[in-house]
Design a protein around this motif. Sequence first.
Motif, mmCIF file in Angstrom:
data_model
loop_
_atom_site.group_PDB
_atom_site.id
_atom_site.type_symbol
_atom_site.label_atom_id
_atom_site.label_comp_id
_atom_site.label_asym_id
_atom_site.label_seq_id
_atom_site.Cartn_x
_atom_site.Cartn_y
_atom_site.Cartn_z
ATOM 1 N N SER A 127 2.051 10.981 2.406
ATOM 2 C CA SER A 127 1.865 11.422 3.794
ATOM 3 C C SER A 127 2.800 10.628 4.705
ATOM 4 O O SER A 127 3.453 9.689 4.269
ATOM 5 C CB SER A 127 0.411 11.198 4.234
ATOM 6 N N TRP A 128 2.799 11.011 5.972
ATOM 7 C CA TRP A 128 3.619 10.286 6.947
ATOM 8 C C TRP A 128 3.188 8.824 7.016
ATOM 9 O O TRP A 128 4.019 7.924 7.094
ATOM 10 C CB TRP A 128 3.471 10.962 8.314
ATOM 11 N N THR A 129 1.886 8.580 6.967
ATOM 12 C CA THR A 129 1.362 7.215 7.047
ATOM 13 C C THR A 129 1.819 6.369 5.866
ATOM 14 O O THR A 129 2.215 5.224 6.044
ATOM 15 C CB THR A 129 -0.182 7.241 7.095
ATOM 16 N N THR A 130 1.774 6.942 4.668
ATOM 17 C CA THR A 130 2.178 6.162 3.496
ATOM 18 C C THR A 130 3.690 5.954 3.451
ATOM 19 O O THR A 130 4.152 4.975 2.867
ATOM 20 C CB THR A 130 1.711 6.823 2.178
ATOM 21 N N GLY B 65 4.057 3.043 6.054
ATOM 22 C CA GLY B 65 3.511 1.831 5.461
ATOM 23 C C GLY B 65 4.183 1.650 4.111
ATOM 24 O O GLY B 65 4.900 2.507 3.626
ATOM 25 N N TYR C 208 -2.356 2.596 0.926
ATOM 26 C CA TYR C 208 -1.050 3.223 1.136
ATOM 27 C C TYR C 208 -0.514 3.888 -0.130
ATOM 28 O O TYR C 208 0.683 4.132 -0.244
ATOM 29 C CB TYR C 208 -0.053 2.211 1.692
#
Length: 142
Positions: free
Chosen positions: A55-58, A61, A91
């Motif tokens: 995802s964008w978050t992973t 991060g 993450y």
Amino acid sequence: MNGETIFLIVWVIVAAFILTTFYKRGKKALSIFPDIHSVRVVYRDKSASGHSNKSWTTKMGGARNALDIVVTDKELWLKSMLLFAGIGKHYDLLHKVSLDNIIRTDRQGRKITVDFKTEDGKDKQVVFMTKRPDDFLKAIKK
């Protein structure tokens, strides 16, 4: 007691709580991996960097010089040191992958992209930078 002493006591209690929490989460997250001495290690880099493309978050991060890449004769392990393992799991950087489940690898300099299937059949992709990319690719034979 003066204000400085109270502040120091509170700070020590909070720090102990945080370290204990990180330790417990890390211990639980790393429980999927057997003892490193019980397997034959073909390749290892304890200070790799990388991220998951889940995802964008992973993607934002990730791990910088804290990712432990281990290739045994049968598996690829992506993990981190104990205190950061809980964060790594969050993450999507903790994986134990059979070498047979690696679908594709792509190398661009030191950066390696690995596509694989998890035990429950999900497709995953991680990107990492390792010090010896040729040795890594030779170890996984892809």
